[in-house]
Design a protein around this motif. Structure first.
Motif, short mmCIF file in Angstrom:
data_model
loop_
_atom_site.label_atom_id
_atom_site.label_comp_id
_atom_site.label_asym_id
_atom_site.label_seq_id
_atom_site.Cartn_x
_atom_site.Cartn_y
_atom_site.Cartn_z
N UNK A 191 73.91 39.46 54.69
CA UNK A 191 75.21 38.72 53.98
C UNK A 191 74.37 37.31 53.53
N UNK A 192 75.40 36.93 52.55
CA UNK A 192 74.98 35.60 52.10
C UNK A 192 74.97 34.42 53.20
N UNK A 193 76.16 34.53 54.07
CA UNK A 193 75.83 33.23 54.86
C UNK A 193 74.65 33.44 55.76
N UNK A 194 74.21 34.48 56.19
CA UNK A 194 72.90 34.86 56.96
C UNK A 194 71.96 34.33 56.24
N UNK A 195 71.78 34.57 54.91
CA UNK A 195 70.52 34.21 54.01
C UNK A 195 70.71 32.85 54.02
N UNK A 196 71.65 32.11 53.97
CA UNK A 196 71.72 30.57 53.70
C UNK A 196 71.26 29.98 54.96
N UNK A 197 71.53 30.38 56.00
CA UNK A 197 71.33 29.88 57.32
C UNK A 197 69.87 30.02 57.68
#
Length: 219
Positions: free
Chosen positions: A2-8
């Motif tokens: 997921x995008x949020x996981x990637x950013x973190x």
């Protein structure tokens, strides 16, 4: 992924030293087939239908941006005319003043022709630098390339079918910048600094007509 996981996860890396980790995470993010719909749903919930903060240019979406990096999803269409080619800045030799990772997301992917700059910076207008051998990379789904700031000249060749790519742009430290981005002619002679300034100005003017009176996000 997921995008949020990637950013973190990306926030925990040294983006220029932990290249293997960045590349692997980009590949995993590129396997997410609903990344754009998820992003737009979140944007609509937060901002309604004010899309200007989500657009990088006429054919790319900003998925995330902070002081350190920007993640964008760009679309690359096949072209038949010179005007269409200019819209996507195909066949334009240019360099970047930022480091960038890119991964193929969908379609057959555009082709990038790359040559390393061997001379010391800064470059001089009208004086072609010494260059390394030409190499070619096709940004098919899952294929990742890394382009260092200022040290390479590249141009994009249009794909055969509608394609998309994810790009991770690392914001440069202006205090230590050795040069600026350049556009080059077909013989790799530097023409002028900056990339696609006319296209960016046209897009900015067009977008301003959608909601006159509201300030534009920085492009």
């Amino acid at each position: 992924m997921k995008l949020d996981t990637f950013i973190e996860r990306i926030k925990t890396y040294d983006l220029l030293r932990d290249k293997a980790d960045v590349v692997e995470d980009l590949r995993q993010l590129a396997s997410n087939r609903s990344i754009l719909s998820q992003h737009l749903h979140a944007v609509i919930q937060a901002d309604g239908f004010a899309i200007r903060n989500s657009l990088y240019n006429a054919y790319a979406f900003v998925l995330h941006s902070n002081d350190e990096f920007t993640l964008r999803l760009g679309f690359w269409a096949p072209v038949e005319t010179h005007d269409e080619s200019e819209t996507f800045i195909y066949n334009l030799n240019h360099s970047h003043d930022f480091d960038m990772y890119a991964v193929g997301y969908s379609g057959d992917g555009y082709t990038t022709i790359i040559r390393e700059i061997l001379d010391e910076l800064p470059l001089q207008m009208g004086k072609a630098p010494r260059l390394g051998k030409e190499r070619s990379v096709k940004l098919a789904p899952g294929e990742v390339i890394f382009m260092p700031a200022l040290r390479e000249i590249h141009r994009q060749i249009a794909p055969r079918s509608m394609s998309a790519s994810l790009s991770l742009l690392i914001h440069p430290e202006r205090s230590i910048r050795a040069d600026e981005a350049w556009c080059f002619d077909n013989n790799y002679t530097p023409l002028y600094p900056g990339i696609a300034s006319q296209e960016t100005a046209l897009f900015t003017d067009t977008l301003s007509l959608l909601n006159p009176g509201q300030p534009l996000a920085a492009l």
